[in-house]
Motif scaffolding. Structure first.
Motif, PDB file in Angstrom:
ATOM      1  N   MET A 205       3.849  -1.903 -15.265  1.00  0.00           N
ATOM      2  CA  MET A 205       3.553  -0.742 -14.311  1.00  0.00           C
ATOM      3  C   MET A 205       2.325  -1.602 -13.409  1.00  0.00           C
ATOM      4  O   MET A 205       1.831  -2.279 -13.469  1.00  0.00           O
ATOM      5  CB  MET A 205       2.596   0.266 -15.090  1.00  0.00           C
ATOM      6  CG  MET A 205       2.097   1.314 -14.236  1.00  0.00           C
ATOM      7  SD  MET A 205       1.094   2.647 -15.020  1.00  0.00           S
ATOM      8  CE  MET A 205       2.513   3.585 -15.704  1.00  0.00           C
ATOM      9  N   VAL A 206       2.682  -1.092 -12.130  1.00  0.00           N
ATOM     10  CA  VAL A 206       1.536  -1.240 -10.987  1.00  0.00           C
ATOM     11  C   VAL A 206       0.460  -0.736 -11.066  1.00  0.00           C
ATOM     12  O   VAL A 206       0.046   0.473 -11.311  1.00  0.00           O
ATOM     13  CB  VAL A 206       2.001  -0.912  -9.735  1.00  0.00           C
ATOM     14  CG1 VAL A 206       1.212  -1.216  -8.570  1.00  0.00           C
ATOM     15  CG2 VAL A 206       3.510  -1.661  -9.218  1.00  0.00           C
ATOM     16  N   VAL A 207      -0.663  -1.410 -11.374  1.00  0.00           N
ATOM     17  CA  VAL A 207      -2.147  -0.902 -11.709  1.00  0.00           C
ATOM     18  C   VAL A 207      -3.057  -1.084 -10.726  1.00  0.00           C
ATOM     19  O   VAL A 207      -3.914  -0.344 -10.582  1.00  0.00           O
ATOM     20  CB  VAL A 207      -2.742  -1.554 -12.864  1.00  0.00           C
ATOM     21  CG1 VAL A 207      -1.903  -1.270 -14.183  1.00  0.00           C
ATOM     22  CG2 VAL A 207      -2.573  -2.990 -12.974  1.00  0.00           C
ATOM     23  N   ALA A 208      -2.631  -1.815  -9.768  1.00  0.00           N
ATOM     24  CA  ALA A 208      -3.790  -2.037  -8.236  1.00  0.00           C
ATOM     25  C   ALA A 208      -2.865  -2.684  -7.162  1.00  0.00           C
ATOM     26  O   ALA A 208      -1.818  -3.550  -7.450  1.00  0.00           O
ATOM     27  CB  ALA A 208      -4.895  -2.618  -8.669  1.00  0.00           C
ATOM     28  N   ILE A 209      -3.348  -2.529  -5.855  1.00  0.00           N
ATOM     29  CA  ILE A 209      -2.702  -3.264  -5.037  1.00  0.00           C
ATOM     30  C   ILE A 209      -3.766  -3.641  -4.013  1.00  0.00           C
ATOM     31  O   ILE A 209      -4.659  -2.580  -3.521  1.00  0.00           O
ATOM     32  CB  ILE A 209      -1.660  -2.273  -4.120  1.00  0.00           C
ATOM     33  CG1 ILE A 209      -0.546  -1.686  -4.879  1.00  0.00           C
ATOM     34  CG2 ILE A 209      -1.179  -2.828  -2.788  1.00  0.00           C
ATOM     35  CD1 ILE A 209       0.503  -0.632  -4.326  1.00  0.00           C
ATOM     36  N   ILE A 210      -3.789  -4.952  -3.730  1.00  0.00           N
ATOM     37  CA  ILE A 210      -4.801  -5.470  -3.118  1.00  0.00           C
ATOM     38  C   ILE A 210      -4.118  -6.089  -1.905  1.00  0.00           C
ATOM     39  O   ILE A 210      -3.540  -7.208  -1.871  1.00  0.00           O
ATOM     40  CB  ILE A 210      -5.802  -6.402  -3.696  1.00  0.00           C
ATOM     41  CG1 ILE A 210      -6.192  -5.590  -4.907  1.00  0.00           C
ATOM     42  CG2 ILE A 210      -6.768  -7.027  -2.866  1.00  0.00           C
ATOM     43  CD1 ILE A 210      -5.454  -5.684  -6.318  1.00  0.00           C
ATOM     44  N   ASP A 211      -4.258  -5.512  -0.497  1.00  0.00           N
ATOM     45  CA  ASP A 211      -3.664  -6.098   0.601  1.00  0.00           C
ATOM     46  C   ASP A 211      -2.120  -6.194   0.264  1.00  0.00           C
ATOM     47  O   ASP A 211      -1.558  -5.333   0.001  1.00  0.00           O
ATOM     48  CB  ASP A 211      -4.195  -7.425   1.063  1.00  0.00           C
ATOM     49  CG  ASP A 211      -5.684  -7.280   1.439  1.00  0.00           C
ATOM     50  OD1 ASP A 211      -5.915  -6.296   1.996  1.00  0.00           O
ATOM     51  OD2 ASP A 211      -6.600  -8.204   1.048  1.00  0.00           O
ATOM     52  N   ASP A 212      -1.465  -7.332   0.283  1.00  0.00           N
ATOM     53  CA  ASP A 212       0.116  -7.553  -0.013  1.00  0.00           C
ATOM     54  C   ASP A 212       0.321  -7.924  -1.434  1.00  0.00           C
ATOM     55  O   ASP A 212       1.267  -8.403  -1.522  1.00  0.00           O
ATOM     56  CB  ASP A 212       0.506  -8.576   1.192  1.00  0.00           C
ATOM     57  CG  ASP A 212       0.040  -9.895   1.101  1.00  0.00           C
ATOM     58  OD1 ASP A 212      -1.121 -10.081   0.364  1.00  0.00           O
ATOM     59  OD2 ASP A 212       0.698 -10.789   1.468  1.00  0.00           O
ATOM     60  N   GLU A 213      -0.835  -7.970  -2.280  1.00  0.00           N
ATOM     61  CA  GLU A 213      -0.559  -8.469  -3.547  1.00  0.00           C
ATOM     62  C   GLU A 213      -0.641  -7.237  -4.481  1.00  0.00           C
ATOM     63  O   GLU A 213      -1.377  -6.339  -4.488  1.00  0.00           O
ATOM     64  CB  GLU A 213      -1.617  -9.522  -3.689  1.00  0.00           C
ATOM     65  CG  GLU A 213      -1.484 -10.428  -5.365  1.00  0.00           C
ATOM     66  CD  GLU A 213      -2.330 -11.298  -5.218  1.00  0.00           C
ATOM     67  OE1 GLU A 213      -1.820 -12.475  -5.511  1.00  0.00           O
ATOM     68  OE2 GLU A 213      -3.684 -11.200  -5.319  1.00  0.00           O
ATOM     69  N   VAL A 214       0.055  -7.278  -5.447  1.00  0.00           N
ATOM     70  CA  VAL A 214       0.348  -6.119  -6.503  1.00  0.00           C
ATOM     71  C   VAL A 214      -0.141  -6.749  -7.783  1.00  0.00           C
ATOM     72  O   VAL A 214       0.488  -7.820  -8.300  1.00  0.00           O
ATOM     73  CB  VAL A 214       1.909  -5.588  -6.556  1.00  0.00           C
ATOM     74  CG1 VAL A 214       1.693  -4.778  -7.794  1.00  0.00           C
ATOM     75  CG2 VAL A 214       2.324  -5.130  -5.302  1.00  0.00           C
ATOM     76  N   ALA A 215      -0.956  -6.071  -8.668  1.00  0.00           N
ATOM     77  CA  ALA A 215      -1.420  -6.517  -9.890  1.00  0.00           C
ATOM     78  C   ALA A 215      -0.542  -5.507 -10.864  1.00  0.00           C
ATOM     79  O   ALA A 215      -0.680  -4.274 -10.736  1.00  0.00           O
ATOM     80  CB  ALA A 215      -2.810  -6.105 -10.087  1.00  0.00           C
TER      81      ALA A 215
END
Length: 224
Positions: free
Chosen positions: A185-195
């Protein structure tokens, strides 16, 4: 138009289309540098080639293929956008005329943006997605001379923006790694990077374009 009247941030019409000035070079032959708002295509010209426009309540414009209506009678929302039309920054803020900014949080005096600016309510218009039935579309100065190719280009821009919006990862989306079968699951989005919930960090484009990842749940959908 006299060169002294042209300044950074102004909305202007050039070749009948809405642009924004991002730089003025007084000693250059083509002194005004600007970009077309609907798609960010850059242009340069002389000041006398321009017609000034001041955005107002209920104006509608296309920004990067997405249409918005400018409103002063609705509140801003977190994650939404504002257009700063009456800038009066404090010493700690860095914004100027007609800047597009994303709202990070709502505060008593107005909004706090993702560029770390505090903008008061009287300084901006809220950019409401879509076009209101009573809105005044301002993409062109004179709609009677807009060509079929320009209209087709606008439709293409809107379609491309919709595709990107659907494809762009959102917090809560679930992807499966086709190489190992693990769901994340996507838990965070920082700029163009997905955690991801697995601890991995990948570029947004990798999730969208890679053959190794496949979207199996989109936030807001009722089922997989």
């Amino acid at each position: 138009m006299n060169l002294l009247q042209v300044r950074k941030g102004q909305f202007v019409y050039y070749k009948n289309e809405l642009h924004k000035v991002y730089s003025v070079r007084p000693l250059s032959r083509l002194s005004v540098l600007m970009y077309r708002i609907k798609d960010m295509v850059q242009e340069s010209c002389k000041a006398e080639d321009l017609t000034l426009y001041k955005p107002q309540h209920m104006d509608s414009l296309m920004l990067l293929g997405v249409r918005y209506t400018l409103r002063k009678d609705v509140g801003a929302e977190e994650g939404g956008y504002i257009l700063i039309t009456r800038p009066h920054p404090s010493q700690m803020d860095y914004y100027s005329l007609n800047e597009f900014e994303k709202v990070e949080s709502l505060i008593d005096v107005g909004v706090y943006t993702t560029f770390h600016n505090t903008v008061r309510k009287r300084e901006y218009l809220v950019m409401v997605p879509g076009v209101d039935s009573d809105a005044n579309e301002i993409d062109y100065l004179d709609y009677s001379i807009v060509t079929e190719s320009q209209l087709e280009e606008d439709i293409q821009l809107e379609n491309e923006a919709k595709k990107l919006s659907v494809a762009k990862p959102s917090v809560g989306d679930i992807y499966i790694n086709l190489d190992n079968g693990i769901k994340a699951m996507v838990v965070a989005i920082i700029d163009d990077e997905v955690a991801l919930g697995t601890g991995e960090r990948v570029k947004s484009t990798e999730l969208i374009e890679s053959n190794s990842w496949n979207l199996i749940y989109k936030t807001g959908n009722e089922s997989f």
